[in-house]
Design an enzyme around this catalytic site. Sequence first.
Site, short mmCIF file in Angstrom:
data_model
loop_
_atom_site.label_atom_id
_atom_site.label_comp_id
_atom_site.label_asym_id
_atom_site.label_seq_id
_atom_site.Cartn_x
_atom_site.Cartn_y
_atom_site.Cartn_z
N SER A 218 67.47 52.60 2.15
CA SER A 218 67.54 52.28 3.57
C SER A 218 67.82 53.55 4.34
O SER A 218 68.55 54.43 3.85
CB SER A 218 68.68 51.27 3.80
OG SER A 218 69.00 51.24 5.17
N HIS B 164 59.77 53.44 2.17
CA HIS B 164 58.68 53.48 3.15
C HIS B 164 57.40 54.00 2.48
O HIS B 164 56.32 53.47 2.69
CB HIS B 164 59.02 54.43 4.30
CG HIS B 164 60.18 54.00 5.15
ND1 HIS B 164 61.35 54.71 5.21
CD2 HIS B 164 60.33 52.95 6.00
CE1 HIS B 164 62.18 54.13 6.05
NE2 HIS B 164 61.60 53.05 6.54
P1 AMP Z 1 62.42 50.38 8.85
O1 AMP Z 1 62.03 51.80 9.09
O2 AMP Z 1 63.78 50.20 8.27
O3 AMP Z 1 62.13 49.50 10.04
O4 AMP Z 1 61.44 49.88 7.71
C1 AMP Z 1 60.05 49.93 7.86
C2 AMP Z 1 59.41 49.10 6.77
O5 AMP Z 1 59.77 49.62 5.50
C3 AMP Z 1 59.86 47.63 6.80
O6 AMP Z 1 58.76 46.79 6.50
C4 AMP Z 1 60.90 47.59 5.71
O7 AMP Z 1 61.07 46.33 5.12
C5 AMP Z 1 60.33 48.58 4.72
N1 AMP Z 1 61.37 49.08 3.84
C6 AMP Z 1 62.55 49.65 4.21
N2 AMP Z 1 63.29 49.95 3.12
C7 AMP Z 1 62.57 49.54 2.04
C8 AMP Z 1 62.81 49.56 0.64
N3 AMP Z 1 63.93 50.03 0.11
N4 AMP Z 1 61.84 49.06 -0.18
C9 AMP Z 1 60.69 48.55 0.35
N5 AMP Z 1 60.42 48.51 1.65
C10 AMP Z 1 61.34 49.00 2.50
#
Ligand code: AMP
Length: 283
Positions: free
Chosen positions: A186, A37
């Site tokens: 993640s 993030h």
């Molecule tokens: P989330 O909180 O999982 O909904 O993710 C929020 C944003 O962060 C989304 O655009 C995801 O694709 C991005 N994101 C999550 N994990 C990663 C990662 N390991 N590398 C790059 N972007 C990420």
Amino acid sequence: MKIFNTKQEIKAFLTSIKEENKSIGFVPTMGALHEGHLSLIKKAIKKNDITVVSIFVNPTQFNNQEDLIKYPKTFDNDKKLLESVSCDVLFFPSVKEIYNDNISSEKFDFDGLEHQMEGKFRDGHFNGVGTIVKALFEIVEPNKAYFGQKDFQQLQIVKKMVKKHRLNVKIKGCPIFRENDGLAMSSRNTRLSKDYRAAAPFIYKILKKARKKFGTENAINVTEWVEKQFKKHPILDLEYFTIAEEKSLETIKIKKSNKKYRAFIAVFAGDIRLIDNIRLKNH
Ligand code: AMP
């Protein structure tokens, strides 16, 4: 860092920012922030006058209620991380603030992108994603919004929504951030037990081997090979592996030299579902 919980407050603040002709970068998240993030947030900070991050665990994009209930919530740590990178604004609304009493999704047509991969296994997921991203864009009205290639299908779907609805925002895709052992970062990784956490880097190892194989073999052979590797694995369960064209996200049968391809994977580590993908070289 300013923290807003209501649409009205954040809109009032951002209106004054827009009146000063300042650019707004936006990173929507579900919290439990990690370096992945932060890589998006740092990019937004570099390229915009003001960066807004939202934290909202969006109920309509969860097809699995247990996953929603158990989704990690680490607000105090998130706040510290955001302050450590000098994020300007955090939007942290309640479910009621976003949905009122009607927690449901709009129905979207993403020209078929929504029926591929995740769409086959997570019923209604992309309607939920479309609903929340559109709602947040209407509140924040960003110039640029940053999404991770970790959720590549989501990134393509958001781009499609912006095009179809003629929304005035540029979508920026950012590379996947990984742990040292290759596991894609993640929020769900924190829920892995010790054994599953130790096993999970296998996913990226297989993706890298599949990329190599794709240089000399066709997509069907590579797919069968990956399926075989997971059948032999003692604790990880493959949900799907597919090689697809980047734009249509359709599974490919024959390689074409003018197309870009990616391998996509979803794996169950116990009851935790992990996804990953890798860009393939087009030989
Ligand atoms: P989330 O909180 O999982 O909904 O993710 C929020 C944003 O962060 C989304 O655009 C995801 O694709 C991005 N994101 C999550 N994990 C990663 C990662 N390991 N590398 C790059 N972007 C990420």
